[in-house]
Design a protein around this motif. Structure first.
Motif, PDB file in Angstrom:
ATOM      1  N   ASN A   1      -1.526   7.977  -1.055  1.00 29.71           N
ATOM      2  CA  ASN A   1      -1.861   7.371   0.237  1.00 29.71           C
ATOM      3  C   ASN A   1      -1.661   8.351   1.392  1.00 29.71           C
ATOM      4  O   ASN A   1      -2.292   8.216   2.446  1.00 29.71           O
ATOM      5  CB  ASN A   1      -1.045   6.088   0.462  1.00 29.71           C
ATOM      6  CG  ASN A   1       0.448   6.320   0.413  1.00 29.71           C
ATOM      7  OD1 ASN A   1       0.909   7.329  -0.096  1.00 29.71           O
ATOM      8  ND2 ASN A   1       1.223   5.382   0.932  1.00 29.71           N
TER       9      ASN A   1
ATOM     10  N   THR B   1      -1.926   3.769  -3.679  1.00 27.59           N
ATOM     11  CA  THR B   1      -3.320   3.600  -3.279  1.00 27.59           C
ATOM     12  C   THR B   1      -4.075   2.605  -4.160  1.00 27.59           C
ATOM     13  O   THR B   1      -5.178   2.196  -3.813  1.00 27.59           O
ATOM     14  CB  THR B   1      -4.062   4.940  -3.357  1.00 27.59           C
ATOM     15  OG1 THR B   1      -4.029   5.405  -4.706  1.00 27.59           O
ATOM     16  CG2 THR B   1      -3.429   5.965  -2.450  1.00 27.59           C
TER      17      THR B   1
ATOM     18  N   GLN C   1       0.799  -1.224   0.000  1.00 26.38           N
ATOM     19  CA  GLN C   1       0.000   0.000   0.000  1.00 26.38           C
ATOM     20  C   GLN C   1       0.831   1.273   0.000  1.00 26.38           C
ATOM     21  O   GLN C   1       0.364   2.327   0.455  1.00 26.38           O
ATOM     22  CB  GLN C   1      -0.977   0.006   1.179  1.00 26.38           C
ATOM     23  CG  GLN C   1      -2.020  -1.095   1.106  1.00 26.38           C
ATOM     24  CD  GLN C   1      -2.884  -1.004  -0.153  1.00 26.38           C
ATOM     25  OE1 GLN C   1      -3.674  -0.089  -0.292  1.00 26.38           O
ATOM     26  NE2 GLN C   1      -2.712  -1.957  -1.062  1.00 26.38           N
TER      27      GLN C   1
ATOM     28  N   SER D   1       7.224   5.708  -2.353  1.00 21.50           N
ATOM     29  CA  SER D   1       5.811   6.007  -2.134  1.00 21.50           C
ATOM     30  C   SER D   1       5.528   7.347  -2.788  1.00 21.50           C
ATOM     31  O   SER D   1       6.417   8.016  -3.311  1.00 21.50           O
ATOM     32  CB  SER D   1       5.474   6.042  -0.646  1.00 21.50           C
ATOM     33  OG  SER D   1       6.205   7.061  -0.001  1.00 21.50           O
TER      34      SER D   1
ATOM     35  N   SER E   1     -10.236  10.622   2.907  1.00 16.39           N
ATOM     36  CA  SER E   1     -10.251   9.197   2.581  1.00 16.39           C
ATOM     37  C   SER E   1     -11.271   8.913   1.475  1.00 16.39           C
ATOM     38  O   SER E   1     -12.484   9.002   1.697  1.00 16.39           O
ATOM     39  CB  SER E   1     -10.578   8.372   3.832  1.00 16.39           C
ATOM     40  OG  SER E   1      -9.578   8.560   4.811  1.00 16.39           O
TER      41      SER E   1
ATOM     42  N   ASN F   1      -4.715  10.595   1.534  1.00 17.08           N
ATOM     43  CA  ASN F   1      -5.857   9.811   1.992  1.00 17.08           C
ATOM     44  C   ASN F   1      -5.963   9.743   3.517  1.00 17.08           C
ATOM     45  O   ASN F   1      -7.000   9.354   4.050  1.00 17.08           O
ATOM     46  CB  ASN F   1      -5.782   8.395   1.418  1.00 17.08           C
ATOM     47  CG  ASN F   1      -6.920   8.128   0.442  1.00 17.08           C
ATOM     48  OD1 ASN F   1      -7.989   8.692   0.566  1.00 17.08           O
ATOM     49  ND2 ASN F   1      -6.679   7.260  -0.525  1.00 17.08           N
TER      50      ASN F   1
END
Length: 455
Positions: A397, A360, A357, A393, A404, A400
Motif C-alpha cells: 500500500n 492492498t 487497508q 502494514s 497506483s 501504491n
C-alpha cells in the motif's frame, strides 16, 4: 525408500529442501541491505541483465532485461517482452519485497569505554526487533563504509567473517525477576561487548579500516548494523523447518527473484523490486514510498518510445504482488490468531487481508492470485488479524502511493517474526516460486476491476 538423513522425504519435500538450501546460501550472502542489493545485482548480471545507473541516459528495447539501483540498497529490475508495446495490452506485472530486517545500527561515534577496562559499542534500534533474542549469541557487523580515495570518496562493503561482539545477559542471581518479564533499555541493556580490556577505541577504528582496505584516517563515515552470526539450518526429523536470521523478508526477496529470473513474458513488462527501509516506514529516498519504482517505470516507458498517456493506460492494466512474510499459527498460542483466517507452516503462500487497508488485497486481487496458484498447482492460504487486535502494514500500500495499480499482499508463513532467528516451513519457498513463476509468465488482461483474462 527414505534415507537416514531425510527420513520423510517425498517429491514436494525434496524440492523444498533443495530450494531451502539455496535460500540459506542467499541469506548468508546478505548480512546487510547493501550486501543484499549487491547479491541481487550479481545474480542479474549473471542472467544477462544490463545495469542502468540512474545518472545515465537509458537505452531500452523490446526483448531486453535491465536493472537499476538506488543508495546501494534498493533494486528495481525489469524485462520488456518482445510484444509488450502493443498499445491495446501494454502493462506491467510486478513483485515487490524488502531487503532490510530489524536490528541495531551503530552510531557514528560508536566506542563506549568502561566501566573498568571494558569496551562496548553504542547502538540504536532499527525497526521493531524482539530485543531479548539478540542476547548471549555471537554477533558481527555488516554494512557500508565511505573512504577517502585519491579521486574523492568511495563506498565499500564491510562484513568480516568472524564473531566480534556479544550482548551478555545479567545473571539470574543478580536479577531474580528476569523470568517474570523484562523490558530492555536499549541505551543500557543492549550495548554489545567488544573487548574486556585488550582493545581500545583505535583498535575498533583500525578493524573497520582494514576490513575495507583503507587507512583509519581515510574512513569518513559508515552505515553498520549488528548481524546475528548463527548459521541458518534445516531441521526436524522430517526436515520440516528452516530457521535463519532475516527470513522476514529475504525469503520473499529470494523467492520473487528466482521466479522473475526464470520467466520471460512476450506480452508485458515484468518487474522485480526489492526496497530498503520497510522496517522503519519506507519513507526514504530508496523505500517503497519513494519515487524509485515510479521513476524506473516512467524512464523505461519513455526509452521505449511510449508517451505519458501510454504509461497511465498501462498502470490501469497493471498488477503488483507485494511479498512480505505472514504470521504462522503459533503452536503454544493459537488464541492470538483469527479462528478461520490463519495459516500454517508448509501450507503454501498466504494472501493477507485487512479491512483498514493496511494490506492492498481486495476481492479482485485475491481472485487473481488464487487463480494463478490454482493454475500452478500451489496451495494457497489466508491470513487476517483477530478483529480485536491491530496488525502491521507492509510495502504494497505504500508503493501504491507512487504507482497506483491493482495489488495483492502475500507472504510466506513464519514463526517468531522480528526475532534475530526466525523459523519457516521447508516447502513454502518452493511453493512461492512456483506461484510467482505462474504470475510472471501469465498475460494478465485486466478490464477495470470487473474482469481479467489469464492468457
Amino acid at each position: 525408500m527414505p534415507d537416514d538423513k531425510h527420513p520423510a522425504t517425498d517429491g514436494a519435500t525434496a524440492e523444498g529442501l533443495e530450494t531451502s538450501e539455496r535460500l540459506v546460501d542467499f541469506i548468508h550472502r546478505c548480512p546487510s541491505m547493501f550486501h543484499t542489493a549487491a547479491s541481487i545485482g550479481a545474480r542479474l548480471d549473471q542472467a544477462g541483465f544490463t545495469r542502468l545507473p540512474e545518472g545515465d541516459a537509458w537505452e531500452v528495447r523490446p526483448g531486453g532485461s535491465y536493472y537499476t539501483t538506488r543508495n546501494g540498497s534498493s533494486v528495481v529490475a525489469f524485462r520488456v517482452g518482445e510484444d509488450a508495446l502493443d498499445r491495446s495490452g501494454y502493462h506491467f506485472q510486478m513483485t515487490a519485497a524488502h531487503a532490510d530486517s530489524p536490528t541495531y545500527k551503530l552510531k557514528s561515534a560508536p566506542a563506549l569505554e568502561g566501566p573498568e577496562e571494558y569496551l562496548r559499542l553504542d547502538v540504536e534500534g532499527y525497526g521493531g526487533m524482539i530485543d531479548y533474542t539478540w542476547l548471549d549469541k555471537p554477533l558481527s557487523l555488516a554494512g557500508r563504509v565511505f573512504v577517502r580515495t585519491a579521486d574523492g570518496i568511495e563506498s565499500r562493503l564491510f562484513a568480516p567473517d568472524r564473531d566480534l561482539l556479544l550482548i551478555p545477559s545479567v545473571a539470574i542471581h543478580l536479577d531474580r525477576s528476569v523470568n517474570e518479564g523484562k523490558a530492555f533499555n536499549k541505551a543500557v541493556d543492549l550495548c554489545p561487548l567488544f573487548s574486556a580490556g585488550r582493545l581500545r577505541k583505535d583498535d575498533f577504528d583500525r578493524m573497520v579500516a582494514e576490513g575495507v582496505g583503507a587507512k583509519p584516517e581515510d574512513v569518513l563515515a559508515h552505515d553498520l548494523f549488528l548481524v546475528n552470526r548463527e548459521r541458518a539450518c534445516i531441521w526436524g526429523l522430517a526436515d520440516e523447518f528452516v530457521s535463519s536470521p532475516k527470513l522476514d523478508d529475504l525469503q520473499c526477496a529470494f523467492a520473487s527473484l528466482e521466479a522473475f529470473a526464470a520467466e520471460r513474458n512476450r506480452r508485458c513488462v515484468t518487474v522485480y523490486a526489492c526496497f530498503d527501509n520497510e522496517e522503519v516506514g519506507s519513507n526514504t529516498k530508496q523505500g517503497a514510498m519513494s519515487t524509485l519504482l515510479r521513476d524506473t517505470l516512467v524512464r523505461a516507458n519513455a526509452a521505449l518510445g511510449m508517451g505519458e498517456g501510454d504509461y497511465l493506460r498501462a498502470l490501469s492494466r497493471s498488477f503488483l504482488v507485494s511479498c512480505d512474510n505472514a504470521h504462522a499459527l503459533h503452536p503454544n498460542h493459537p488464541e492470538l490468531y483469527d479462528a478461520a483466517n490463519r495459516c500454517r507452516l508448509n501450507g503454501g503462500p498466504v494472501v493477507k487481508e485487512s479491512a483498514n487497508q493496511k494490506y492492498t488485497t481486495d476481492a479482485f486481487s485475491r481472485a487473481v492470485f488464487v487463480a494463478l496458484c490454482e493454475r500452478a498447482g500451489v496451495p494457497c492460504q489466508t491470513f487476517a488479524n483477530r478483529s480485536d487486535m491491530a496488525g502491521g502494514s507492509t510495502l504494497g500500500n505504500l508503493s501504491n502511493t507512487q504507482v497506483s495499480v491493482y495489488a495483492v499482499d502475500i507472504g510466506l508463513p513464519q514463526l517468531a517474526m522480528h526475532s534475530s532467528y526466525e523459523t519457516a516451513g521447508v516447502r513454502d519457498t518452493a511453493w512461492a516460486i512456483r506461484a510467482l513463476r505462474e504470475f510472471f509468465s501469465a498475460d494478465l488482461r485486466i478490464t477495470g476491476a470487473d474482469r481479467v483474462e489469464l492468457a
